[in-house]
Scaffold this motif. Structure first.
Motif, mmCIF file in Angstrom:
data_model
loop_
_atom_site.group_PDB
_atom_site.id
_atom_site.type_symbol
_atom_site.label_atom_id
_atom_site.label_comp_id
_atom_site.label_asym_id
_atom_site.label_seq_id
_atom_site.Cartn_x
_atom_site.Cartn_y
_atom_site.Cartn_z
ATOM 1 N N ARG A 148 2.746 14.179 0.074
ATOM 2 C CA ARG A 148 2.186 12.833 0.009
ATOM 3 C C ARG A 148 0.830 12.787 -0.689
ATOM 4 O O ARG A 148 0.406 11.734 -1.163
ATOM 5 C CB ARG A 148 2.056 12.259 1.419
ATOM 6 C CG ARG A 148 1.073 13.004 2.323
ATOM 7 C CD ARG A 148 1.045 12.383 3.713
ATOM 8 N NE ARG A 148 -0.052 12.946 4.521
ATOM 9 C CZ ARG A 148 -0.380 12.502 5.729
ATOM 10 N NH1 ARG A 148 0.322 11.519 6.276
ATOM 11 N NH2 ARG A 148 -1.382 13.040 6.391
ATOM 12 N N CYS A 149 0.165 13.924 -0.778
ATOM 13 C CA CYS A 149 -1.166 13.973 -1.391
ATOM 14 C C CYS A 149 -1.125 13.667 -2.888
ATOM 15 O O CYS A 149 -2.162 13.393 -3.499
ATOM 16 C CB CYS A 149 -1.815 15.319 -1.165
ATOM 17 S SG CYS A 149 -0.935 16.702 -1.927
ATOM 18 N N ARG A 150 0.051 13.674 -3.504
ATOM 19 C CA ARG A 150 0.161 13.430 -4.954
ATOM 20 C C ARG A 150 0.643 12.011 -5.248
ATOM 21 O O ARG A 150 0.959 11.687 -6.401
ATOM 22 C CB ARG A 150 1.118 14.441 -5.578
ATOM 23 C CG ARG A 150 2.531 14.349 -5.002
ATOM 24 C CD ARG A 150 3.452 15.372 -5.613
ATOM 25 N NE ARG A 150 4.741 15.388 -4.903
ATOM 26 C CZ ARG A 150 5.827 15.957 -5.377
ATOM 27 N NH1 ARG A 150 5.804 16.545 -6.552
ATOM 28 N NH2 ARG A 150 6.958 15.958 -4.682
ATOM 29 N N CYS A 151 0.696 11.145 -4.227
ATOM 30 C CA CYS A 151 1.238 9.792 -4.380
ATOM 31 C C CYS A 151 0.120 8.750 -4.384
ATOM 32 O O CYS A 151 -0.860 8.872 -3.638
ATOM 33 C CB CYS A 151 2.209 9.479 -3.246
ATOM 34 S SG CYS A 151 3.620 10.603 -3.135
ATOM 35 N N LEU A 152 0.295 7.716 -5.191
ATOM 36 C CA LEU A 152 -0.664 6.610 -5.234
ATOM 37 C C LEU A 152 -0.011 5.413 -5.893
ATOM 38 O O LEU A 152 1.094 5.500 -6.435
ATOM 39 C CB LEU A 152 -1.924 7.004 -5.997
ATOM 40 C CG LEU A 152 -1.875 7.054 -7.541
ATOM 41 C CD1 LEU A 152 -3.281 7.063 -8.109
ATOM 42 C CD2 LEU A 152 -1.069 8.231 -8.049
ATOM 43 N N PRO A 205 0.831 -1.218 0.000
ATOM 44 C CA PRO A 205 0.000 0.000 0.000
ATOM 45 C C PRO A 205 0.858 1.257 0.000
ATOM 46 O O PRO A 205 1.916 1.314 0.624
ATOM 47 C CB PRO A 205 -0.793 -0.125 1.310
ATOM 48 C CG PRO A 205 -0.703 -1.559 1.700
ATOM 49 C CD PRO A 205 0.613 -2.044 1.193
ATOM 50 N N ALA A 206 0.395 2.275 -0.707
ATOM 51 C CA ALA A 206 1.149 3.528 -0.783
ATOM 52 C C ALA A 206 1.314 4.168 0.589
ATOM 53 O O ALA A 206 2.295 4.889 0.830
ATOM 54 C CB ALA A 206 0.456 4.501 -1.737
ATOM 55 N N SER A 207 0.394 3.931 1.505
ATOM 56 C CA SER A 207 0.489 4.524 2.840
ATOM 57 C C SER A 207 1.726 4.051 3.590
ATOM 58 O O SER A 207 2.209 4.741 4.491
ATOM 59 C CB SER A 207 -0.759 4.194 3.655
ATOM 60 O OG SER A 207 -0.914 2.797 3.791
ATOM 61 N N SER A 208 2.270 2.898 3.212
ATOM 62 C CA SER A 208 3.424 2.357 3.929
ATOM 63 C C SER A 208 4.743 2.984 3.498
ATOM 64 O O SER A 208 5.754 2.800 4.165
ATOM 65 C CB SER A 208 3.497 0.836 3.751
ATOM 66 O OG SER A 208 3.760 0.503 2.396
ATOM 67 N N PHE A 209 4.736 3.736 2.379
ATOM 68 C CA PHE A 209 6.002 4.359 1.960
ATOM 69 C C PHE A 209 5.855 5.830 1.591
ATOM 70 O O PHE A 209 6.812 6.438 1.101
ATOM 71 C CB PHE A 209 6.659 3.580 0.810
ATOM 72 C CG PHE A 209 5.793 3.368 -0.410
ATOM 73 C CD1 PHE A 209 5.694 4.325 -1.403
ATOM 74 C CD2 PHE A 209 5.089 2.192 -0.567
ATOM 75 C CE1 PHE A 209 4.926 4.123 -2.526
ATOM 76 C CE2 PHE A 209 4.298 1.966 -1.685
ATOM 77 C CZ PHE A 209 4.219 2.936 -2.673
ATOM 78 N N THR A 210 4.692 6.419 1.829
ATOM 79 C CA THR A 210 4.524 7.843 1.496
ATOM 80 C C THR A 210 4.077 8.705 2.681
ATOM 81 O O THR A 210 3.968 9.926 2.536
ATOM 82 C CB THR A 210 3.494 8.021 0.354
ATOM 83 O OG1 THR A 210 2.193 7.607 0.812
ATOM 84 C CG2 THR A 210 3.878 7.211 -0.868
ATOM 85 N N PRO A 220 -5.348 4.752 -4.139
ATOM 86 C CA PRO A 220 -4.872 5.917 -3.391
ATOM 87 C C PRO A 220 -4.521 5.560 -1.952
ATOM 88 O O PRO A 220 -5.073 4.612 -1.379
ATOM 89 C CB PRO A 220 -6.078 6.864 -3.434
ATOM 90 C CG PRO A 220 -7.261 5.941 -3.502
ATOM 91 C CD PRO A 220 -6.815 4.755 -4.318
ATOM 92 N N ALA A 221 -3.610 6.312 -1.371
ATOM 93 C CA ALA A 221 -3.404 6.273 0.074
ATOM 94 C C ALA A 221 -4.525 7.084 0.725
ATOM 95 O O ALA A 221 -5.259 7.807 0.031
ATOM 96 C CB ALA A 221 -2.040 6.862 0.422
ATOM 97 N N PRO A 222 -4.700 6.988 2.041
ATOM 98 C CA PRO A 222 -5.766 7.769 2.688
ATOM 99 C C PRO A 222 -5.645 9.270 2.445
ATOM 100 O O PRO A 222 -6.645 9.986 2.511
ATOM 101 C CB PRO A 222 -5.581 7.431 4.169
ATOM 102 C CG PRO A 222 -4.947 6.082 4.183
ATOM 103 C CD PRO A 222 -4.031 6.078 2.986
#
Length: 322
Positions: free
Chosen positions: A142-146, A131-136, A164-166
């Motif tokens: 961070r709002c532009r990462c997925l 999940p993107a949340s684990s590295f962003t 998407p991450a949260p």
């Protein structure tokens, strides 16, 4: 859209990581008209990758599956490469990271990309399970990462998961969705993070029951594969599990009315999730698969699979056009 000189007027795309998936991404973006900069840590890796990209572009052209109107040579002219991450990201509107499947490494590379890229650049990862949340989480932008996860091989299988991450901005997901459509991919949007995303959750559920059928002595390895290749698989090539059940009755409501009790009974009988480490099952799988698909000829088998998928992709494209 391409200009008259064959170069693209679309925004620059950076591909970070020049392995198999990275080179497929480079070919797809360039074929669709994007200028692409391919990044890796060494010139040797990049030299091999440029050959692979050229082969992919020629194969797409040969199979009539190019993602734009330009030739393979024109598409290849849109691709540059560099060992400088800063140079790769300079001016990029979209970045597709396709490096190691490691949380620690992705934390490192995304931190570097976050510091080097424009605050408006979309930073996407090809990861299949992380999940993107684990590295962003700790990133300034961070709002532009997925996650933008393709199905292998993406040259012929167009499905792409957007996860998407949260904290990913909805507009970022919207834009990534548009970009995937613009290169001929078929994006799907997960509304929230879930471990394994969609493709692998469905794939692993099927693998678990396949494993149990072999472990319990119900079917041979060959016959389990035939259930998919000669039965369920061809139906799923055009309709998913919901479309299939809808067509198997007088609509999905009728299907559930008829079969819900039986479905629950079968699922309750399925048993525990395998460990996928049972030595006797691994041995049976290996003995069977080695006869049909010997590891020593894996490159040949992969090429044969790619050609079969190319033929299926051509058929599906033709059916959509008719």
């Amino acid at each position: 859209m391409s200009t008259t000189n064959g170069m693209s007027d679309r925004g620059k795309v950076a591909i970070v990581g020049s392995g198999l998936i990275g080179t497929c991404w480079a070919a797809l973006f360039a074929s669709a008209g994007y200028p692409v900069c391919l990044y890796d840590i060494g010139e040797e890796q990049l030299a091999n990758s440029r050959k692979n990209v050229k082969n992919s572009l020629m194969k797409l052209e040969e199979d009539g599956l190019s993602r734009g109107s330009s030739t393979a040579e024109e598409a290849l002219s849109r691709i540059t490469s560099t060992t400088s991450l800063a140079e790769a990201l300079q001016g990029a509107v979209y970045v597709q990271e396709s490096t190691m499947e490691s949380v620690e490494f992705k934390q490192k590379i995304f931190a570097e990309m976050d510091s080097l890229a424009s605050p408006t650049t979309i930073l996407a990862s090809s990861t299949s399970t992380i999940p993107a949340s684990s590295f962003t989480e700790g990133l300034k932008h961070r709002c532009r990462c997925l996650v933008v996860h393709p199905v292998n091989p993406p040259l012929y299988l167009t499905l792409t998961e957007l996860v998407p991450a949260p904290w990913t901005e909805p507009s970022v997901v919207d834009r990534a969705y548009e970009i995937m459509q613009s290169i001929g991919q078929t994006p799907i949007r997960l509304q929230k993070e879930v471990l394994g995303f969609a493709v692998n959750r469905l794939q692993y559920a099927l693998l678990a029951e396949s494993w149990r059928l072999v472990k319990d002595g119900v079917l041979s390895v060959e016959d389990v594969d035939k259930v998919m290749s000669e039965g369920l698989g061809p139906r799923y090539a055009f309709y998913g599990p919901f479309g299939v059940v809808h067509l198997n009755a007088a609509g999905v409501r009728d299907y559930c009315t008829r079969y819900a009790t039986g479905i629950r009974r079968v699922l309750a009988d399925a048993g525990e999730t395998p460990t996928f480490e049972e030595p006797e099952v691994i041995r049976e799988l290996e003995d069977s698969l080695q006869k049909l698909l010997p590891v020593e000829r894996m490159a040949d088998h992969s090429a044969e699979r790619a050609q079969k998928l190319a033929e299926l992709a051509k058929l599906k494209r033709k059916l959509k056009m008719d």
